[in-house]
Design an enzyme around this catalytic site. Structure first.
Site, PDB file in Angstrom:
ATOM      1  N   GLU A  66       0.831  -1.203   0.000  1.00  0.00           N
ATOM      2  CA  GLU A  66       0.000   0.000   0.000  1.00  0.00           C
ATOM      3  C   GLU A  66       0.869   1.259   0.000  1.00  0.00           C
ATOM      4  O   GLU A  66       0.552   2.253  -0.679  1.00  0.00           O
ATOM      5  CB  GLU A  66      -0.932   0.001   1.205  1.00  0.00           C
ATOM      6  CG  GLU A  66      -1.905   1.168   1.244  1.00  0.00           C
ATOM      7  CD  GLU A  66      -2.856   1.196   0.058  1.00  0.00           C
ATOM      8  OE1 GLU A  66      -3.009   2.278  -0.539  1.00  0.00           O
ATOM      9  OE2 GLU A  66      -3.422   0.141  -0.271  1.00  0.00           O
ATOM     10  N   GLU A  73       1.520   6.312  -7.204  1.00  0.00           N
ATOM     11  CA  GLU A  73       0.453   7.232  -7.605  1.00  0.00           C
ATOM     12  C   GLU A  73       0.926   8.685  -7.565  1.00  0.00           C
ATOM     13  O   GLU A  73       0.666   9.455  -8.504  1.00  0.00           O
ATOM     14  CB  GLU A  73      -0.757   7.054  -6.681  1.00  0.00           C
ATOM     15  CG  GLU A  73      -1.549   5.777  -6.926  1.00  0.00           C
ATOM     16  CD  GLU A  73      -2.771   5.706  -6.036  1.00  0.00           C
ATOM     17  OE1 GLU A  73      -2.889   6.551  -5.120  1.00  0.00           O
ATOM     18  OE2 GLU A  73      -3.611   4.814  -6.260  1.00  0.00           O
TER      19      GLU A  73
END
Length: 232
Positions: A66, A73
């Site tokens: 994560e 991102e």
């Protein structure tokens, strides 16, 4: 700048990255909450060493992927603000790594908790738990998860933002006290933590409220986890 100072700076930067992901990413908040429940369940069901290792591996894998997904991102958004097929592929592949690790964690959870849950439903009595070396890591992980979650609610400049070092230090002192059940050992253990607290305060990195709040969180979480693990 010596090696220890550089290491401490890199640790602070990495710690800031964890807090940023927990503060801004909804999936990370879910992973932290789920991990906290899993760790408490592991103490409640008094899992063995191998089961604990698999759980810690699964939790670590999910959180690491994560974090990597968040980094990918942000890097893609910086390099390619507009919509682009390659940017979409990069984000999709990073998200896929989180999905794979989450599926692995779910499978591990089902395998590890199936038999203990079945015994608990059938009312099978467990033997009194002993504080094993593997269970100690569950205690420390619970303290770290709690502290990071609480600290993420404060701004970076807040005077009462709790100290992770204090939480871990007082958690260890509490574990030493409950294992030994000897007043002198407990006094010595907490004395070391108090000396560590004064040392951190003298460095002017944290205020007294921040240090005391970290100490309180570490002690309270450890006592509650010990009660759940050995007394229930």
């Amino acid at each position: 700048m010596n090696g220890i100072t550089r290491w401490l700076r890199s640790f602070r930067f990495a710690y800031s990255g964890i807090k940023y992901a927990l503060t801004t990413q909804r999936n990370m908040k879910f992973h932290f909450s789920a991990s906290f429940v899993v760790l408490l369940s592991a103490l409640f069901f008094r899992l063995g060493k191998l089961d604990i290792l698999f759980l810690l591996l699964a939790i670590t894998l999910v959180i690491v992927t994560e974090l990597i997904n968040t980094a990918v991102e942000k890097a893609v958004d910086l390099a390619m603000p507009e919509v682009h097929p390659l940017a979409k592929i990069a984000k999709d592949v990073a998200a896929a790594s989180v999905l794979v690790s989450a599926v692995f964690a779910a499978v591990v959870g089902m395998v590890v908790f199936y038999e203990p849950l079945e015994r608990w439903i059938n009312g099978v009595k467990e033997e009194p738990a002993r504080l094993s070396s593997s269970a100690v890591w569950l205690y420390l992980a619970l303290v770290a998860f709690t502290l990071i979650a609480v600290e993420s609610r404060f701004s970076a400049k807040s005077a009462i933002r709790p100290s992770l070092w204090m939480a871990v230090s007082f958690s260890i002192s509490t574990l030493i006290s409950v294992i030994s059940l000897q007043p002198l050992v407990a006094v010595l253990a907490y004395s070391l933590s108090l000396l560590f607290m004064f040392m951190l305060y003298q460095r002017k990195t944290r205020t007294w409220p921040a240090l005391l709040l970290g100490a309180f969180i570490g002690t309270a979480v450890t006592i509650l986890a010990f009660w759940l693990h050995t007394l229930l």
